[in-house]
Design an enzyme around this catalytic site. Structure first.
Site, mmCIF file in Angstrom:
data_model
loop_
_atom_site.group_PDB
_atom_site.id
_atom_site.type_symbol
_atom_site.label_atom_id
_atom_site.label_comp_id
_atom_site.label_asym_id
_atom_site.label_seq_id
_atom_site.Cartn_x
_atom_site.Cartn_y
_atom_site.Cartn_z
ATOM 1 N N GLU A 1 -31.714 69.025 28.135
ATOM 2 C CA GLU A 1 -31.080 67.722 28.318
ATOM 3 C C GLU A 1 -29.600 67.829 27.956
ATOM 4 O O GLU A 1 -29.115 68.852 27.468
ATOM 5 C CB GLU A 1 -31.812 66.668 27.498
ATOM 6 C CG GLU A 1 -33.287 66.605 27.870
ATOM 7 C CD GLU A 1 -33.954 65.270 27.628
ATOM 8 O OE1 GLU A 1 -33.261 64.248 27.498
ATOM 9 O OE2 GLU A 1 -35.204 65.243 27.595
ATOM 10 N N LYS B 1 -25.889 67.692 32.751
ATOM 11 C CA LYS B 1 -26.528 68.993 32.593
ATOM 12 C C LYS B 1 -25.703 70.124 33.204
ATOM 13 O O LYS B 1 -26.216 71.225 33.424
ATOM 14 C CB LYS B 1 -27.927 68.944 33.209
ATOM 15 C CG LYS B 1 -28.810 67.881 32.543
ATOM 16 C CD LYS B 1 -30.178 67.783 33.173
ATOM 17 C CE LYS B 1 -30.990 66.678 32.503
ATOM 18 N NZ LYS B 1 -32.367 66.580 33.030
ATOM 19 N N ARG C 1 -19.683 62.833 41.647
ATOM 20 C CA ARG C 1 -21.020 62.541 42.158
ATOM 21 C C ARG C 1 -22.026 62.271 41.032
ATOM 22 O O ARG C 1 -23.117 61.754 41.282
ATOM 23 C CB ARG C 1 -21.521 63.667 43.048
ATOM 24 C CG ARG C 1 -22.000 64.916 42.341
ATOM 25 C CD ARG C 1 -22.723 65.840 43.311
ATOM 26 N NE ARG C 1 -23.326 66.971 42.656
ATOM 27 C CZ ARG C 1 -22.913 68.222 42.780
ATOM 28 N NH1 ARG C 1 -21.856 68.483 43.539
ATOM 29 N NH2 ARG C 1 -23.532 69.213 42.159
ATOM 30 N N ASN D 1 -36.250 63.845 30.280
ATOM 31 C CA ASN D 1 -37.539 63.201 30.083
ATOM 32 C C ASN D 1 -37.737 62.672 28.667
ATOM 33 O O ASN D 1 -38.357 61.627 28.463
ATOM 34 C CB ASN D 1 -38.662 64.190 30.426
ATOM 35 C CG ASN D 1 -39.901 63.496 30.926
ATOM 36 O OD1 ASN D 1 -39.867 62.330 31.301
ATOM 37 N ND2 ASN D 1 -41.015 64.205 30.941
#
Length: 273
Positions: free
Chosen positions: A3, A52, A121, A166
């Site tokens: 993460e 990331k 982006r 997650n």
């Protein structure tokens, strides 16, 4: 997949070991040899992260763009460096330290313009300074507030918010009592700002301690008189990878389901619709 806090920690590790120093660059694996030859004996002038994505800056030569993906690893050591294995995509050696990159999804030498395009982006990153343009939490809110997609899926969309994976997804929704299946358009603005502010604090702690801890002081094992969590991922959490176990708050059963191609964890009693 690591993460965002891990990638920011790796950026800091590179700055500590190599920034403003000339490095030797090689590609024992051979897949990055041409770019490594351009980097060899160059000065690393910066290292930063967005979500990331890790960027190592080498002035006019460009930036090494790294995305570890599911299998990538970055390891550091002190010089003298041992002989590299043929799995090392990129080895950097400085005056006092070396770094080995293995198995990344992306390892490419890119220009300033290409780096900027990646920033544009991606969604805002809780670990980058808010600048009112590319890293503005209101940019994420504009997409979330109009979306028919679930909040849980939106938090995993790196175009909406960068760096959340997650664990942080599941934990921040629990901490704010938000049902993961609520639609983005049904989230209130003050709920979004509370989520963002909480992610900023939690992820900064993740960088500092190099692990994810999300339980509040009153819910630690010491405070509650419960056994500490035993898990390969480490850290104290409320719901992540605790399916079928009792909730620390209400005692109800933690649930799990597939959402956005990842396992979702939540407490139906604490996170009511």
């Amino acid at each position: 997949m690591p993460e965002g806090h891990t990638i920011h920690r790796l950026a800091a590790d590179h700055r500590d070991r190599f920034q403003d120093r000339k490095v030797r660059a090689t590609s024992p694996q051979g897949k990055f040899s041409d770019a490594a030859a351009l980097l060899d004996h160059q000065l690393m002038d910066t290292a930063d992260a967005h979500g990331k994505h890790l960027f190592l800056g080498f002035g006019p030569v460009g930036h090494v763009h790294i995305h570890l993906g599911l299998f990538g690893k970055l390891n550091f050591g002190d010089v003298p460096a041992p002989p590299p294995t043929d799995t090392v995509r990129l080895r950097l050696v400085g005056p006092t330290a070396y770094a080995d990159l293995r198995g990344p999804t992306t390892c490419a030498l890119i220009t300033d313009a290409e780096k900027q395009a990646i920033h544009e982006r991606l969604g805002p990153d809780p670990l980058r300074p808010v600048d009112g343009t590319t890293n503005d939490p209101d940019k994420a809110w504009q997409r979330i507030s109009r979306s028919r997609t679930t909040v849980a899926a939106l938090l995993m969309d790196q175009r909406v918010i960068a760096g959340v994976g997650n664990v942080y997804r599941a934990e921040v929704l629990f901490r704010h009592g938000i049902d993961p299946y609520r639609l983005g358009r049904d989230l209130a603005y003050d709920e979004w700002t509370a989520i963002w502010d909480d992610l900023v604090g939690l992820m900064r702690e993740g960088v500092r301690h190099n692990r994810i801890d999300t339980v509040r002081p009153e819910h630690t094992p010491e405070a509650m008189g419960r056994p500490p969590r035993v898990d390969d991922h480490g850290g104290e959490v409320y719901v992540y990878r605790r399916a079928n176990q009792p909730c620390h708050i209400c005692g109800g059963e933690i649930r799990t389901a597939d959402l956005a191609a990842r396992n979702l964890f939540w407490c139906p009693d604490c996170q009511r619709r």
